[in-house]
Design a protein around this motif. Structure first.
Motif, PDB file in Angstrom:
ATOM      1  N   ILE A  50       0.813  -1.215   0.000  1.00 42.30           N
ATOM      2  CA  ILE A  50       0.000   0.000   0.000  1.00 42.30           C
ATOM      3  C   ILE A  50       0.845   1.263   0.000  1.00 42.30           C
ATOM      4  CG2 ILE A  50      -0.296   0.194   2.507  1.00 42.30           C
ATOM      5  CD1 ILE A  50      -2.928   0.798  -0.232  1.00 42.30           C
ATOM      6  N   THR A  51       2.025   1.228   0.621  1.00 41.18           N
ATOM      7  CA  THR A  51       2.889   2.414   0.658  1.00 41.18           C
ATOM      8  C   THR A  51       3.286   2.844  -0.742  1.00 41.18           C
ATOM      9  OG1 THR A  51       3.764   1.829   2.835  1.00 41.18           O
ATOM     10  CG2 THR A  51       5.082   3.342   1.498  1.00 41.18           C
ATOM     11  N   GLU A  52       3.717   1.879  -1.550  1.00 44.75           N
ATOM     12  CA  GLU A  52       4.142   2.200  -2.918  1.00 44.75           C
ATOM     13  C   GLU A  52       2.970   2.705  -3.752  1.00 44.75           C
ATOM     14  OE1 GLU A  52       6.279   3.212  -5.931  1.00 44.75           O
ATOM     15  OE2 GLU A  52       7.193   2.480  -4.071  1.00 44.75           O
ATOM     16  N   LYS A  53       1.773   2.126  -3.554  1.00 45.72           N
ATOM     17  CA  LYS A  53       0.597   2.569  -4.308  1.00 45.72           C
ATOM     18  C   LYS A  53       0.215   4.002  -3.932  1.00 45.72           C
ATOM     19  CE  LYS A  53      -0.122  -0.628  -7.170  1.00 45.72           C
ATOM     20  NZ  LYS A  53       0.012  -0.318  -8.619  1.00 45.72           N
ATOM     21  N   CYS A  54       0.353   4.334  -2.655  1.00 46.02           N
ATOM     22  CA  CYS A  54       0.062   5.708  -2.222  1.00 46.02           C
ATOM     23  C   CYS A  54       1.040   6.690  -2.864  1.00 46.02           C
ATOM     24  CB  CYS A  54       0.143   5.817  -0.701  1.00 46.02           C
ATOM     25  SG  CYS A  54      -1.226   5.049   0.171  1.00 46.02           S
ATOM     26  N   LEU A  55       2.313   6.320  -2.899  1.00 45.95           N
ATOM     27  CA  LEU A  55       3.318   7.188  -3.522  1.00 45.95           C
ATOM     28  C   LEU A  55       3.042   7.352  -5.016  1.00 45.95           C
ATOM     29  CD1 LEU A  55       6.539   5.852  -1.735  1.00 45.95           C
ATOM     30  CD2 LEU A  55       5.405   8.054  -1.350  1.00 45.95           C
ATOM     31  N   THR A  56       2.600   6.270  -5.657  1.00 47.23           N
ATOM     32  CA  THR A  56       2.250   6.345  -7.081  1.00 47.23           C
ATOM     33  C   THR A  56       1.121   7.348  -7.298  1.00 47.23           C
ATOM     34  OG1 THR A  56       2.893   4.051  -7.482  1.00 47.23           O
ATOM     35  CG2 THR A  56       1.359   5.030  -9.048  1.00 47.23           C
ATOM     36  N   MET A  57       0.110   7.310  -6.418  1.00 47.00           N
ATOM     37  CA  MET A  57      -1.018   8.231  -6.557  1.00 47.00           C
ATOM     38  C   MET A  57      -0.615   9.676  -6.281  1.00 47.00           C
ATOM     39  SD  MET A  57      -4.056   7.400  -7.590  1.00 47.00           S
ATOM     40  CE  MET A  57      -3.053   6.838  -8.979  1.00 47.00           C
ATOM     41  N   ILE A  58       0.244   9.884  -5.296  1.00 43.97           N
ATOM     42  CA  ILE A  58       0.698  11.247  -4.993  1.00 43.97           C
ATOM     43  C   ILE A  58       1.449  11.832  -6.189  1.00 43.97           C
ATOM     44  CG2 ILE A  58       2.269  12.598  -3.547  1.00 43.97           C
ATOM     45  CD1 ILE A  58       1.523  10.644  -1.241  1.00 43.97           C
ATOM     46  N   ARG A  59       2.292  11.004  -6.828  1.00 45.45           N
ATOM     47  CA  ARG A  59       3.005  11.466  -8.028  1.00 45.45           C
ATOM     48  C   ARG A  59       2.024  11.758  -9.164  1.00 45.45           C
ATOM     49  NH1 ARG A  59       6.989   7.647  -6.090  1.00 45.45           N
ATOM     50  NH2 ARG A  59       6.015   5.950  -7.264  1.00 45.45           N
ATOM     51  N   SER A  60       0.967  10.933  -9.253  1.00 45.34           N
ATOM     52  CA  SER A  60      -0.062  11.176 -10.272  1.00 45.34           C
ATOM     53  C   SER A  60      -0.775  12.501  -9.999  1.00 45.34           C
ATOM     54  CB  SER A  60      -1.065  10.018 -10.281  1.00 45.34           C
ATOM     55  OG  SER A  60      -2.111  10.258 -11.190  1.00 45.34           O
ATOM     56  N   PHE A  61      -1.112  12.758  -8.741  1.00 41.55           N
ATOM     57  CA  PHE A  61      -1.742  14.030  -8.369  1.00 41.55           C
ATOM     58  C   PHE A  61      -0.845  15.208  -8.764  1.00 41.55           C
ATOM     59  CE2 PHE A  61      -4.621  12.494  -4.607  1.00 41.55           C
ATOM     60  CZ  PHE A  61      -5.311  11.680  -5.501  1.00 41.55           C
ATOM     61  N   GLU A  62       0.453  15.028  -8.560  1.00 40.55           N
ATOM     62  CA  GLU A  62       1.386  16.110  -8.911  1.00 40.55           C
ATOM     63  C   GLU A  62       1.381  16.347 -10.418  1.00 40.55           C
ATOM     64  OE1 GLU A  62       6.097  17.266  -8.221  1.00 40.55           O
ATOM     65  OE2 GLU A  62       5.540  15.189  -8.658  1.00 40.55           O
ATOM     66  N   SER A  63       1.392  15.272 -11.201  1.00 45.02           N
ATOM     67  CA  SER A  63       1.432  15.432 -12.657  1.00 45.02           C
ATOM     68  C   SER A  63       0.168  16.087 -13.198  1.00 45.02           C
ATOM     69  CB  SER A  63       1.637  14.065 -13.320  1.00 45.02           C
ATOM     70  OG  SER A  63       0.487  13.247 -13.159  1.00 45.02           O
ATOM     71  N   MET A  64      -0.955  15.978 -12.455  1.00 39.85           N
ATOM     72  CA  MET A  64      -2.213  16.596 -12.885  1.00 39.85           C
ATOM     73  C   MET A  64      -2.428  17.977 -12.267  1.00 39.85           C
ATOM     74  SD  MET A  64      -4.866  13.365 -12.990  1.00 39.85           S
ATOM     75  CE  MET A  64      -4.388  12.616 -11.434  1.00 39.85           C
ATOM     76  N   GLY A  65      -1.463  18.431 -11.486  1.00 40.11           N
ATOM     77  CA  GLY A  65      -1.555  19.769 -10.914  1.00 40.11           C
ATOM     78  C   GLY A  65      -2.419  19.890  -9.678  1.00 40.11           C
TER      79      GLY A  65
END
Length: 596
Positions: free
Chosen positions: A446-461
């Motif tokens: 779950i930690t890695e999946k959360c980090l993946t989503m945070i990076r996705s949020f960043e890429s979408m502004g």
């Protein structure tokens, strides 16, 4: 001739003969009289699949799909074709509609595979219809076998004969159709019979094949709307089949069939209970069957179809009064499709490839949403009844968005926060979300999946990252509005968690039954106060599942049906309440029952 031979084989099997002898002694009746009852049961159960009727259904269903739906999107059929050459395949689909039976058989036959023998409820053994279904491959079963050992023995032996003769079989581990759009808690009855049969004879390898059906409009939508609004479930009748012709005036969009990750039964049992097939031992496989059931529904959800109607429904239900400006709706549709792709949930799920405008136009045709042009722009809205039905379609895909929504829920009230704080929040809440939504990731992943989503949020502004610091988009901006609405997806679930925790905190001891009923009553009251158009918000089974997970994570213990709080519950309560509005917390406290 084949059916008569099969029934004779069933009746003469050692297990059924033993059951006949036991019943004869118990009821003090002659062996022949009990045997006649066993034969009656077999005739009631056994299918009579004939090629002529299978061909008839193929022609009929090809006409039906062409006139009712815009097409069938089919994914991962090659893995089925490959496994069918070497394995006995048992199809375990989700259960959304009565036409699930027909849809899967049609898809398999269309692709050169033998249609399965299908477990159907006895309520479908109607005049004329039941006979046609039986010849199409259906076998009929009672809802419960309790209290009739003879019936169970006959049914067990029939299944065993199907498996050892190499016939493919289909059954629904949810038991009945989902009226809420969620994947229901699985039942282990048919799986236990399958495992028992495999213990007796494992010469033919068995593969359990999860299947996900994604409808943009279910045939029973009007019936489901009534049941979601509180009406009693109606018993099926012969004349119901004619109601289908009324549906041709509506648009039904597309239907998606996704085959999930296959489960090889022998490999699974080897991990769960290494001695499962040792002849001299009789290991208790009840826990293995429970784990098997959870694994299968998890694999079904891993093959989710993110379709056009489900996406629009999800966006609308996150808005006040289910009304949204068209421009913003299009932005949210783009956001949700992007998140679904970035999540990389599994190898088996599918996401519509259409752009936001095409998704909306298609959904408008299928759902009957209202589109109104104003001087300031265009709005899209749903009536109160339609909003209730939209919860069904939104629930179809909620498992994919619950983790991104949980992260957004934490971030929306924290303009600046740290990545470790977000991870701690998600890791604490995740086991309970995993239990409710049958999520595939382990707690270690779950930690890695959360980090993946945070990076996705960043890429979408939606957020900006500065090393370990997360800064959300500025209040009042379009990006912040998108983050806020994404956070609404998980809100009802967190509110249910909060209700249960507050009830536990209010008293030292409370019975499990009182806890479940009080929690459901408070949720129903909140639903009325806030106009929540989601009847499953106060569904008792969801509270039951949460309480069970609290017990499994050692946050509570139960003894003589009385619940006692343990360490960890206070922290969970603090984290959950932190994400909820103050007025929601106040109304929960006001609705708490007063014990005399």
């Amino acid at each position: 001739s084949h059916r008569r031979t099969l029934i004779n084989t069933i009746i003469q099997s050692q297990e059924v003969l033993s059951a006949i002898d036991s019943e004869s002694i118990k009821k003090e009746q002659p062996h022949d009289a009990i045997e006649k009852i066993a034969v009656k049961y077999a005739n009631e159960i056994v299918s009579h699949q004939t090629y002529r009727i299978v061909r008839f259904f193929h022609v009929l269903l090809r006409w039906l799909w062409n006139n009712l739906y815009d097409g069938i999107d089919l994914n991962n059929i090659d893995r089925v074709k490959h496994l069918a050459q070497s394995h006995e395949i048992i199809y375990t689909p989700c259960h959304r509609s009565h036409i699930d039976y027909l849809l899967l058989s049609y898809v398999l036959y269309q692709n050169g595979l033998t249609p399965p023998h299908i477990a159907a409820g006895q309520n479908l053994d109607l005049p004329i219809v039941g006979s046609l279904l039986r010849r199409g491959g259906a076998f009929f079963m009672r809802r419960s076998f309790q209290g009739d050992a003879l019936y169970k023995a006959v049914f067990d032996e029939y299944l065993h004969q199907m498996f050892i003769k190499g016939y493919s079989v289909e059954y629904f581990i949810e038991g009945g159709r989902s009226r809420t759009g969620r994947t229901l808690s699985p039942r282990t009855g048919m799986l236990s019979m399958t495992v028992h049969s495999f213990q007796k004879d494992s010469s033919k390898p068995i593969c359990l094949m999860p299947v996900y059906f994604g409808y943009e409009r279910v045939l029973e939508s009007s019936t489901y709307l009534g049941e979601l609004s509180g009406e009693e479930k109606k018993t099926e009748s012969f004349f119901d089949m004619f109601k289908i012709f009324r549906s041709f005036k509506y648009s039904f969009g597309k239907v998606t069939v996704n085959f999930g990750e296959p489960l090889l039964l022998a490999e699974f049992l080897d991990k769960e209970e290494p001695n499962w097939n040792v002849k001299d031992e009789e290991p208790d496989l009840s826990q293995a069957c429970s784990n098997l059931a959870i694994e299968l529904v998890t694999r079904i959800n891993s093959a989710t179809a993110v379709n056009r109607v489900a996406l629009v429904a999800t966006v609308l239900l996150c808005t006040p009064r289910q009304t949204i400006e068209e421009k913003h709706l299009l932005n949210q549709l783009t956001l949700l499709t992007r998140i679904a792709h970035d999540l990389d949930y599994s190898k088996d799920y599918s996401v519509t490839a259409l752009p936001a405008r095409d998704i909306l136009n298609s959904a408008l045709m299928v759902t009957g949403l209202t589109r109104i042009e104003h001087p300031f722009g265009v709005t899209i809205s749903a009536s109160k009844d339609l909003a209730v039905l939209l919860t069904y379609y939104s629930n179809n895909i909620s498992q994919l968005y619950v983790l991104p929504s949980l992260i957004a829920r934490f971030l929306k009230d924290e303009h600046t926060t740290s990545i470790p704080a977000v991870l701690n929040f998600c890791e604490t809440i995740y086991p309970f979300l995993q239990s409710e939504f049958f999520l595939r990731w382990s707690e270690q992943e779950i930690t890695e999946k959360c980090l993946t989503m945070i990076r996705s949020f960043e890429s979408m502004g939606l957020v900006a990252l500065d090393r370990n610091t997360i800064v959300t988009a500025s209040y009042g901006s379009d990006k912040y509005a998108s983050l806020h609405e994404l956070a609404e997806i998980v809100e009802p679930t967190l509110e249910r968690f909060h209700i249960v925790i507050m009830l536990l905190m209010a008293e030292e001891e409370r019975s499990v039954r009182d806890l479940e009923s009080d929690a459901a009553a408070i949720a129903e009251q909140l639903s009325a106060i806030y106009g929540i158009n989601s009847p499953d918000f106060f569904e008792r089974s969801l509270f039951t599942r949460f309480i069970s997970t609290l017990k499994n994570t050692d946050m509570i213990s139960t003894h003589d049906n009385v619940v006692t709080k343990r360490d960890g519950l206070l922290e969970l309560g603090t984290l959950t309440s932190k994400t909820l509005d103050a007025d929601v917390q106040y109304n929960v406290l006001q609705a708490m029952p007063v014990r005399s």
